[in-house]
Design an enzyme around this catalytic site. Structure first.
Site, mmCIF file in Angstrom:
data_model
loop_
_atom_site.group_PDB
_atom_site.id
_atom_site.type_symbol
_atom_site.label_atom_id
_atom_site.label_comp_id
_atom_site.label_asym_id
_atom_site.label_seq_id
_atom_site.Cartn_x
_atom_site.Cartn_y
_atom_site.Cartn_z
ATOM 1 N N SER A 98 23.156 -14.777 36.550
ATOM 2 C CA SER A 98 23.320 -14.077 37.834
ATOM 3 C C SER A 98 22.003 -14.045 38.610
ATOM 4 O O SER A 98 20.919 -14.159 38.023
ATOM 5 C CB SER A 98 23.824 -12.664 37.570
ATOM 6 O OG SER A 98 22.878 -11.982 36.768
ATOM 7 N N LYS A 110 18.829 -19.876 23.690
ATOM 8 C CA LYS A 110 19.289 -18.479 23.593
ATOM 9 C C LYS A 110 20.636 -18.421 24.312
ATOM 10 O O LYS A 110 20.710 -18.359 25.524
ATOM 11 C CB LYS A 110 18.264 -17.561 24.277
ATOM 12 C CG LYS A 110 18.269 -16.106 23.819
ATOM 13 C CD LYS A 110 19.558 -15.359 24.037
ATOM 14 C CE LYS A 110 19.752 -14.854 25.445
ATOM 15 N NZ LYS A 110 21.102 -14.235 25.639
ATOM 16 N N GLU A 131 25.046 -13.626 24.710
ATOM 17 C CA GLU A 131 25.491 -12.793 23.589
ATOM 18 C C GLU A 131 27.006 -12.569 23.615
ATOM 19 O O GLU A 131 27.600 -12.140 22.633
ATOM 20 C CB GLU A 131 24.739 -11.449 23.572
ATOM 21 C CG GLU A 131 24.943 -10.561 24.795
ATOM 22 C CD GLU A 131 24.042 -10.927 25.987
ATOM 23 O OE1 GLU A 131 23.605 -12.082 26.085
ATOM 24 O OE2 GLU A 131 23.803 -10.025 26.818
ATOM 25 N N CYS A 159 30.429 -21.038 38.611
ATOM 26 C CA CYS A 159 29.454 -20.867 39.694
ATOM 27 C C CYS A 159 29.803 -21.773 40.866
ATOM 28 O O CYS A 159 29.256 -21.630 41.943
ATOM 29 C CB CYS A 159 28.058 -21.148 39.193
ATOM 30 S SG CYS A 159 27.844 -22.854 38.747
ATOM 31 N N GLU A 189 29.270 -11.691 45.241
ATOM 32 C CA GLU A 189 29.868 -12.588 44.252
ATOM 33 C C GLU A 189 30.883 -11.798 43.424
ATOM 34 O O GLU A 189 30.541 -10.769 42.845
ATOM 35 C CB GLU A 189 28.790 -13.176 43.321
ATOM 36 C CG GLU A 189 29.390 -14.068 42.259
ATOM 37 C CD GLU A 189 28.369 -14.747 41.353
ATOM 38 O OE1 GLU A 189 27.375 -14.105 40.965
ATOM 39 O OE2 GLU A 189 28.576 -15.930 41.019
HETATM 40 P P1 NAD Z 1 23.783 -12.802 33.313
HETATM 41 O O1 NAD Z 1 22.730 -12.950 34.347
HETATM 42 O O2 NAD Z 1 24.338 -11.454 33.070
HETATM 43 O O3 NAD Z 1 23.243 -13.311 31.880
HETATM 44 C C1 NAD Z 1 22.673 -14.581 31.714
HETATM 45 C C2 NAD Z 1 21.681 -14.537 30.559
HETATM 46 O O4 NAD Z 1 20.621 -13.640 30.872
HETATM 47 C C3 NAD Z 1 22.273 -14.081 29.232
HETATM 48 O O5 NAD Z 1 21.793 -14.937 28.226
HETATM 49 C C4 NAD Z 1 21.736 -12.666 29.067
HETATM 50 O O6 NAD Z 1 21.500 -12.348 27.714
HETATM 51 C C5 NAD Z 1 20.433 -12.687 29.849
HETATM 52 N N1 NAD Z 1 20.139 -11.406 30.502
HETATM 53 C C6 NAD Z 1 21.034 -10.603 31.146
HETATM 54 N N2 NAD Z 1 20.394 -9.540 31.667
HETATM 55 C C7 NAD Z 1 19.086 -9.664 31.352
HETATM 56 C C8 NAD Z 1 17.923 -8.879 31.620
HETATM 57 N N3 NAD Z 1 18.001 -7.754 32.303
HETATM 58 N N4 NAD Z 1 16.741 -9.316 31.143
HETATM 59 C C9 NAD Z 1 16.650 -10.464 30.459
HETATM 60 N N5 NAD Z 1 17.726 -11.241 30.169
HETATM 61 C C10 NAD Z 1 18.918 -10.857 30.614
HETATM 62 O O7 NAD Z 1 24.938 -13.855 33.701
HETATM 63 P P2 NAD Z 1 26.391 -14.007 33.079
HETATM 64 O O8 NAD Z 1 27.225 -12.834 33.444
HETATM 65 O O9 NAD Z 1 26.302 -14.394 31.643
HETATM 66 O O10 NAD Z 1 26.907 -15.315 33.864
HETATM 67 C C11 NAD Z 1 27.550 -15.249 35.105
HETATM 68 C C12 NAD Z 1 26.577 -15.515 36.237
HETATM 69 O O11 NAD Z 1 25.971 -16.790 36.063
HETATM 70 C C13 NAD Z 1 27.261 -15.595 37.596
HETATM 71 O O12 NAD Z 1 26.463 -14.927 38.539
HETATM 72 C C14 NAD Z 1 27.326 -17.079 37.898
HETATM 73 O O13 NAD Z 1 27.373 -17.412 39.260
HETATM 74 C C15 NAD Z 1 26.062 -17.554 37.269
HETATM 75 N N6 NAD Z 1 26.104 -18.967 36.968
HETATM 76 C C16 NAD Z 1 25.391 -19.806 37.758
HETATM 77 C C17 NAD Z 1 25.429 -21.174 37.543
HETATM 78 C C18 NAD Z 1 24.668 -22.116 38.425
HETATM 79 O O14 NAD Z 1 24.639 -23.280 38.119
HETATM 80 N N7 NAD Z 1 24.057 -21.662 39.493
HETATM 81 C C19 NAD Z 1 26.203 -21.685 36.490
HETATM 82 C C20 NAD Z 1 26.902 -20.794 35.684
HETATM 83 C C21 NAD Z 1 26.852 -19.440 35.923
#
Ligand code: NAD
Length: 492
Positions: free
Chosen positions: A229, A176, A179, A284, A385
């Site tokens: 996140s 998945k 989006e 990240c 962050e």
């Molecule tokens: P996000 O948490 O907004 O979204 C990630 C995924 O979760 C997406 O596929 C989204 O569709 C889904 N999602 C979002 N909200 C949801 C909900 N309420 N219920 C169910 N699914 C949901 O993250 P983002 O903005 O796409 O990515 C950035 C974040 O990812 C930053 O916080 C970054 O630090 C983190 N990140 C961490 C690593 C790591 O290795 N620790 C690597 C890359 C990114």
């Protein structure tokens, strides 16, 4: 004008339209041009993909490991042949520079290469005569259907921290994508399709919360990997674990780098700037805070300010550009708000990158490198962050205070030290409470044969992505104790 494409899902070996009623626009963050429309797939699409994957698992787990990895060898070649196009697609939808996108794809391919070693990596252990005439062995078996939920910032690489290991171990899989950046996976699934993998072994379902919740609740999905996140990681970890699934959830970060006075300042500045402003800070493992110790304060501050000012910002597709836009207007507004928050908390705005005019890209989501000086170590901006090209400078008196600052943070993804002292480096490596450490390295990203570690609120679970951890995550152990009638004594 060309009609805007509605992206399909890939289920059971077929590209098919989602049954979604809602679509989101996929936007080029440098130009705000609409690239495609992505479906917000409902639970029924996830259910269909899961049933296909569960059916495919029956034969796939019986396919010898050596045969399974032949598909990965084919995939590796296809990824190489399409390398430039994939990198360009990442830049188009995600905004990073072409060089950064190529680096990302290189890392993706590296994981495919390592997963080709699964026939050795998933071997078990055994011991004969654990008691008289009794042998005992531990074998590894795949789990069944597994899934990954991805973030926006590495559309090409992050799925590869998991997918190649999952299928090489004999599991079947559902991806998945975010989006916000679904196009790269469309192209990669076209290549996966060309490898001839049996139907149902890999599946792609686009969407957001509804699709994710369906994955979390489906009884036939046995393991879930998540990267995103921290608030969402916590939610996904707890809901998936409550449903009895094996979970690994990587969350957000607030990565500090420490600069000691004995550091090589020219190298440190160059590396620190790449860490803080590379990928527009949307990594990240990006440096978010630079802690200067003692006399490093003046030398580092002047040098990083000059580097930040000179960074060339623009569309990632243009030659010579060193930093692209942030992902969307929402992110841009949030980052600008956090910069203001830092100022309100008393920090000095050494370089203000808000609202730049980027010639030819006036509508893009740009923020230039920004530096906040004398940030309060106890303030909000030192903890939150930002996920944008913003570096906060904090000054402390000694390495003990710097390590205490690192360890006081909520996150534990990465911390780096810049020094020429081996003793200081050893102390830092030993005492810092984070999962990835850099010594004179600005982005301490583990190679594919090491786990991508992460501690505290940067990770929920036990086994990380990549390398041996991935093999353990995607297999379950079975211990067999056996006794056979002795052929010579005819006794049990
Ligand atoms: P996000 O948490 O907004 O979204 C990630 C995924 O979760 C997406 O596929 C989204 O569709 C889904 N999602 C979002 N909200 C949801 C909900 N309420 N219920 C169910 N699914 C949901 O993250 P983002 O903005 O796409 O990515 C950035 C974040 O990812 C930053 O916080 C970054 O630090 C983190 N990140 C961490 C690593 C790591 O290795 N620790 C690597 C890359 C990114």
């Amino acid at each position: 004008m060309n009609a805007i494409i509605r992206l399909p899902n890939y289920i059971n070996g077929n590209w098919q339209p989602s049954t979604a009623t809602e679509y989101l626009e996929v936007i080029n963050p440098a130009t705000i041009e609409i690239l495609a429309k992505v479906p917000l797939s409902p639970a029924s699409d996830v259910n269909q993909a899961t049933e296909a994957a569960a059916e495919a698992f029956i034969k796939w787990r019986r396919t010898p490991a050596l045969e399974r990895v032949q598909y990965l060898f084919k995939l590796k070649n296809l990824l190489e042949e399409n390398f430039e196009d994939l990198a360009r697609t990442i830049t188009l939808e995600c905004g990073k520079t072409l060089g950064e996108s190529k680096g990302e794809m290189r890392r993706a391919i590296e994981n495919v290469e390592i997963a080709c070693g699964i026939p050795m990596m998933m071997q078990g252990t055994n011991l004969e005569d654990v008691a008289k005439g009794i042998d005992e062995m531990m074998i590894r078996q795949p789990l069944g259907v597994a899934a990954v939920i991805c973030p926006f910032n590495f559309p090409g690489m992050i799925p590869f921290w998991f997918l190649p290991y999952a299928i090489a171990c004999g599991n079947t899989y559902i991806v998945k994508p975010s989006e916000k950046v679904p196009l790269t996976m469309q192209k990669i699934f076209n290549l996966l399709d060309k490898t001839g993998l049996p139907k149902g072994v890999i599946n792609l379902v686009n969407g957001s919360k509804e699709a994710v919740d369906a994955i979390l609740d489906h009884p036939k999905i046995r393991a879930i990997s998540f990267v995103g996140s921290t608030p969402v990681a916590k939610y996904i970890y707890s809901r998936g674990a409550a449903n009895g699934k094996r979970m690994q959830c990587q969350g957000g970060a607030k990565n500090p780098i420490i600069v000691l006075p004995d550091a090589d300042m020219e190298m440190t500045t160059r590396i620190a700037a790449d860490s803080a402003f590379g990928c527009a800070g949307q990594r990240c493992l990006a440096a978010s805070i630079a802690v200067t110790v003692g006399e490093a304060r003046n030398t580092f501050t002047d040098a990083i300010a000059a580097t930040a000012k000179n960074r060339i910002v623009g569309s990632g597709l243009d030659e010579g550009v060193e930093m692209g836009p942030v992902i969307d207007v929402r992110s841009q507004t949030r980052i600008e708000g956090l910069i203001q928050k830092g100022v309100d908390e008393g920090a000095k705005l050494l370089i203000d990158g808000r609202k730049p005019q980027i010639s030819g890209y006036e509508n893009g989501n740009f923020i230039r490198p920004t530096i906040l000086q004398d940030v309060d170590p106890a303030g909000e901006i030192a903890k939150t962050e930002i996920f944008g090209p913003v570096l906060s400078l904090i000054h402390l008196d000694n390495i003990e205070q710097a390590i205490a600052f690192v360890n006081g943070g909520q996150y534990g993804n990465m911390a780096c030290l810049f020094t020429t002292s081996g003793a200081a480096a050893r102390k830092f490596r030993y005492e810092a409470e984070v999962g990835n450490i850099g010594i004179n390295i600005g982005v301490a990203a583990p190679m594919a044969f090491f786990p991508f570690s992460g501690w505290k609120e940067s990770f929920f679970g036990d086994l990380h992505g990549q390398g041996n951890h991935a093999v353990e995550f995607f297999t379950q152990t079975k211990v067999v104790v056996e006794r056979w009638k002795d052929e010579w004594t005819r006794q049990f």
